[in-house]
Design an enzyme around this catalytic site. Sequence first.
Site, PDB file in Angstrom:
ATOM      1  N   LYS A   1      -2.422 -12.858 -36.657  1.00 49.15           N
ATOM      2  CA  LYS A   1      -3.197 -11.629 -36.421  1.00 49.15           C
ATOM      3  C   LYS A   1      -2.473 -10.646 -35.504  1.00 49.15           C
ATOM      4  O   LYS A   1      -2.496  -9.442 -35.739  1.00 49.15           O
ATOM      5  CB  LYS A   1      -4.576 -11.987 -35.833  1.00 49.15           C
ATOM      6  CG  LYS A   1      -5.541 -12.521 -36.891  1.00 49.15           C
ATOM      7  CD  LYS A   1      -6.815 -13.055 -36.291  1.00 49.15           C
ATOM      8  CE  LYS A   1      -7.728 -11.962 -35.813  1.00 49.15           C
ATOM      9  NZ  LYS A   1      -9.024 -12.508 -35.351  1.00 49.15           N
TER      10      LYS A   1
ATOM     11  N   THR B   1      16.175 -15.935 -26.174  1.00 49.95           N
ATOM     12  CA  THR B   1      16.408 -15.316 -24.866  1.00 49.95           C
ATOM     13  C   THR B   1      15.815 -16.225 -23.794  1.00 49.95           C
ATOM     14  O   THR B   1      14.811 -16.893 -24.042  1.00 49.95           O
ATOM     15  CB  THR B   1      15.754 -13.921 -24.849  1.00 49.95           C
ATOM     16  OG1 THR B   1      16.307 -13.164 -25.929  1.00 49.95           O
ATOM     17  CG2 THR B   1      16.010 -13.186 -23.553  1.00 49.95           C
TER      18      THR B   1
ATOM     19  N   TYR C   1       4.527 -17.694 -37.900  1.00 49.18           N
ATOM     20  CA  TYR C   1       5.268 -16.786 -37.018  1.00 49.18           C
ATOM     21  C   TYR C   1       6.248 -15.953 -37.840  1.00 49.18           C
ATOM     22  O   TYR C   1       6.275 -14.726 -37.754  1.00 49.18           O
ATOM     23  CB  TYR C   1       6.013 -17.614 -35.976  1.00 49.18           C
ATOM     24  CG  TYR C   1       6.800 -16.837 -34.943  1.00 49.18           C
ATOM     25  CD1 TYR C   1       6.150 -16.066 -33.970  1.00 49.18           C
ATOM     26  CD2 TYR C   1       8.190 -16.901 -34.914  1.00 49.18           C
ATOM     27  CE1 TYR C   1       6.874 -15.386 -32.997  1.00 49.18           C
ATOM     28  CE2 TYR C   1       8.924 -16.223 -33.937  1.00 49.18           C
ATOM     29  CZ  TYR C   1       8.262 -15.469 -32.986  1.00 49.18           C
ATOM     30  OH  TYR C   1       8.980 -14.799 -32.020  1.00 49.18           O
TER      31      TYR C   1
ATOM     32  N   LYS D   1       6.082 -11.870 -38.515  1.00 44.90           N
ATOM     33  CA  LYS D   1       7.134 -10.967 -38.065  1.00 44.90           C
ATOM     34  C   LYS D   1       7.765 -10.220 -39.246  1.00 44.90           C
ATOM     35  O   LYS D   1       8.181  -9.065 -39.104  1.00 44.90           O
ATOM     36  CB  LYS D   1       8.198 -11.755 -37.301  1.00 44.90           C
ATOM     37  CG  LYS D   1       7.709 -12.317 -35.968  1.00 44.90           C
ATOM     38  CD  LYS D   1       7.497 -11.211 -34.944  1.00 44.90           C
ATOM     39  CE  LYS D   1       7.097 -11.748 -33.578  1.00 44.90           C
ATOM     40  NZ  LYS D   1       6.936 -10.698 -32.577  1.00 44.90           N
TER      41      LYS D   1
ATOM     42  N   VAL E   1      -4.862  -7.023 -28.585  1.00 47.63           N
ATOM     43  CA  VAL E   1      -4.410  -5.907 -29.439  1.00 47.63           C
ATOM     44  C   VAL E   1      -4.775  -6.090 -30.914  1.00 47.63           C
ATOM     45  O   VAL E   1      -4.543  -5.185 -31.709  1.00 47.63           O
ATOM     46  CB  VAL E   1      -2.885  -5.643 -29.300  1.00 47.63           C
ATOM     47  CG1 VAL E   1      -2.518  -5.288 -27.873  1.00 47.63           C
ATOM     48  CG2 VAL E   1      -2.049  -6.817 -29.812  1.00 47.63           C
TER      49      VAL E   1
ATOM     50  N   GLY F   1       3.838 -11.422 -20.350  1.00 47.05           N
ATOM     51  CA  GLY F   1       4.714 -12.484 -20.859  1.00 47.05           C
ATOM     52  C   GLY F   1       6.108 -12.398 -20.266  1.00 47.05           C
ATOM     53  O   GLY F   1       6.394 -11.572 -19.399  1.00 47.05           O
TER      54      GLY F   1
ATOM     55  N   ASN G   1      -3.676 -10.062 -23.209  1.00 48.26           N
ATOM     56  CA  ASN G   1      -4.932 -10.829 -23.142  1.00 48.26           C
ATOM     57  C   ASN G   1      -4.706 -12.209 -22.525  1.00 48.26           C
ATOM     58  O   ASN G   1      -5.578 -13.066 -22.602  1.00 48.26           O
ATOM     59  CB  ASN G   1      -5.567 -10.958 -24.530  1.00 48.26           C
ATOM     60  CG  ASN G   1      -4.729 -11.810 -25.464  1.00 48.26           C
ATOM     61  OD1 ASN G   1      -3.577 -12.128 -25.150  1.00 48.26           O
ATOM     62  ND2 ASN G   1      -5.282 -12.194 -26.604  1.00 48.26           N
TER      63      ASN G   1
HETATM   64  P1  NAD Z   1       5.457 -14.823 -24.115  1.00 45.48           P
HETATM   65  O1  NAD Z   1       4.549 -15.827 -24.720  1.00 45.48           O
HETATM   66  O2  NAD Z   1       5.994 -15.085 -22.732  1.00 45.48           O
HETATM   67  O3  NAD Z   1       4.770 -13.392 -24.087  1.00 45.48           O
HETATM   68  C1  NAD Z   1       3.919 -12.925 -25.092  1.00 45.48           C
HETATM   69  C2  NAD Z   1       2.765 -12.177 -24.428  1.00 45.48           C
HETATM   70  O4  NAD Z   1       1.912 -11.639 -25.441  1.00 45.48           O
HETATM   71  C3  NAD Z   1       1.893 -13.079 -23.543  1.00 45.48           C
HETATM   72  O5  NAD Z   1       1.737 -12.495 -22.261  1.00 45.48           O
HETATM   73  C4  NAD Z   1       0.575 -13.154 -24.297  1.00 45.48           C
HETATM   74  O6  NAD Z   1      -0.532 -13.376 -23.450  1.00 45.48           O
HETATM   75  C5  NAD Z   1       0.548 -11.831 -25.020  1.00 45.48           C
HETATM   76  N1  NAD Z   1      -0.310 -11.795 -26.197  1.00 45.48           N
HETATM   77  C6  NAD Z   1      -0.319 -12.672 -27.241  1.00 45.48           C
HETATM   78  N2  NAD Z   1      -1.253 -12.305 -28.136  1.00 45.48           N
HETATM   79  C7  NAD Z   1      -1.837 -11.171 -27.653  1.00 45.48           C
HETATM   80  C8  NAD Z   1      -2.865 -10.307 -28.135  1.00 45.48           C
HETATM   81  N3  NAD Z   1      -3.511 -10.542 -29.288  1.00 45.48           N
HETATM   82  N4  NAD Z   1      -3.212  -9.235 -27.384  1.00 45.48           N
HETATM   83  C9  NAD Z   1      -2.583  -8.968 -26.209  1.00 45.48           C
HETATM   84  N5  NAD Z   1      -1.600  -9.746 -25.714  1.00 45.48           N
HETATM   85  C10 NAD Z   1      -1.242 -10.841 -26.428  1.00 45.48           C
HETATM   86  O7  NAD Z   1       6.656 -14.629 -25.128  1.00 45.48           O
HETATM   87  P2  NAD Z   1       8.049 -13.840 -24.962  1.00 45.48           P
HETATM   88  O8  NAD Z   1       9.139 -14.819 -25.026  1.00 45.48           O
HETATM   89  O9  NAD Z   1       7.975 -12.917 -23.820  1.00 45.48           O
HETATM   90  O10 NAD Z   1       8.067 -13.014 -26.316  1.00 45.48           O
HETATM   91  C11 NAD Z   1       7.642 -11.662 -26.342  1.00 45.48           C
HETATM   92  C12 NAD Z   1       7.892 -11.052 -27.703  1.00 45.48           C
HETATM   93  O11 NAD Z   1       9.280 -11.128 -28.033  1.00 45.48           O
HETATM   94  C13 NAD Z   1       7.137 -11.739 -28.834  1.00 45.48           C
HETATM   95  O12 NAD Z   1       6.677 -10.769 -29.751  1.00 45.48           O
HETATM   96  C14 NAD Z   1       8.191 -12.627 -29.468  1.00 45.48           C
HETATM   97  O13 NAD Z   1       7.925 -12.846 -30.828  1.00 45.48           O
HETATM   98  C15 NAD Z   1       9.444 -11.785 -29.270  1.00 45.48           C
HETATM   99  N6  NAD Z   1      10.656 -12.627 -29.268  1.00 45.48           N
HETATM  100  C16 NAD Z   1      10.965 -13.408 -28.187  1.00 45.48           C
HETATM  101  C17 NAD Z   1      12.100 -14.203 -28.215  1.00 45.48           C
HETATM  102  C18 NAD Z   1      12.507 -15.080 -27.044  1.00 45.48           C
HETATM  103  O14 NAD Z   1      13.515 -15.782 -27.139  1.00 45.48           O
HETATM  104  N7  NAD Z   1      11.817 -15.065 -25.928  1.00 45.48           N
HETATM  105  C19 NAD Z   1      12.906 -14.216 -29.363  1.00 45.48           C
HETATM  106  C20 NAD Z   1      12.545 -13.426 -30.442  1.00 45.48           C
HETATM  107  C21 NAD Z   1      11.421 -12.614 -30.381  1.00 45.48           C
END
Ligand code: NAD
Length: 310
Positions: free
Chosen positions: A92, A176, A146, A150, A58, A11, A33
Amino acid sequence: MKRILITGAAGFLGSHLCDKFIREGNEVIGMDNFLTGTEANISHLFKLKEFSFYHHDVTKFVHVPGQIDYILHFASPASPVDYLEMPIQTLKVGSLGTHNLLGLAKIKRARMLIASTSEIYGDPLVHPQRESYWGNVNPVGPRGVYDEAKRFQEAITMAYHNVHGVETRIARIFNTYGPRMRINDGRALPTFFSQAMSGQDLTVYGNGTQTRSFCYIDDMVEGIYKLLLSNYHLPVNLGNPDEVTILQVAKEILAITNSTSVIKKTKLPIDDPQMRQPDITLAKKELLWRPTVKRADGLMRTYSHLLSAF
Ligand code: NAD
Ligand code: UDP
């Protein structure tokens, strides 16, 4: 040299964290995944001996042989459009997924950092948001899948810390942005960039007076790194306090891209938080961290990256 498991590695945030920890001389095991991530974000890492990868969900039992020093749990859909489309996967991965990884952290005696979010504050009644605020979340609204996942994630992480003595870190991450965001993930900034660059109307929801505070990815990665290495186990806000209305940021993107697109105001989604700004007093004190990249600069870097990818 540490051995680090990063979930959500394909991600946006996860792939930048893989880069950072490898750059710092560590061995990284990525796990994903590909639910919302893409192999392209980490394809440059596959040739490195310091990187290995598990294609794994996961929410199913997680097994990784050998020692693990740190676990960074970043797997989860993160864009409102994604988690509204995948509410059950989102619940989940925040609950069952976090439980599996805490179990792994416990047997490996690893330190675990979780990616929590400003969404745990919901549509906040306190402004700016500091860690002592408990939030204003609608559990059964569309965003509840969501936000509550969290909030549960934070709760079970504290329980593993208190009951089993697992070393844990809780990052409350605010909006971000930067290179490798999925252009069509529905979040405001990639959406506005792709609309501006392809001559479509910019879809500002509501009247655009709702605010967000956007943090550039490099600053966020540094904050997460410092939090992991710190001795502080309670939640820490990480974000850039530079607050802006959504209408203003849409105008800035029009200017940066030199676009002739126009702004079109459309319906505000249900429970869309009206304002959001991190109070980062704690991060400044405990981590000696503060963001340094100005929005104009971060938006320009993001645009340059998109231009090369278009
Ligand atoms: P993203 O969607 O780019 O990345 C999330 C990744 O998790 C993806 O690659 C996805 O394929 C993987 N994923 C999802 N479910 C899965 C599972 N069951 N098993 C394995 N992999 C799985 O999102 P992001 O912006 O990179 O966010 C990453 C984390 O940071 C998340 O937990 C999100 O809640 C948290 N977050 C992000 C922001 C933001 O602004 N980007 C803000 C607050 C929190
Ligand atoms: N938004 C918008 N137009 C879009 C996408 C988002 O006006 O095409 C608004 C959204 O309603 C919210 C803000 O921009 O007020 C930030 O949305 P995003 O999805 O980036 O993240 P959120 O902070 O809501 O999780």
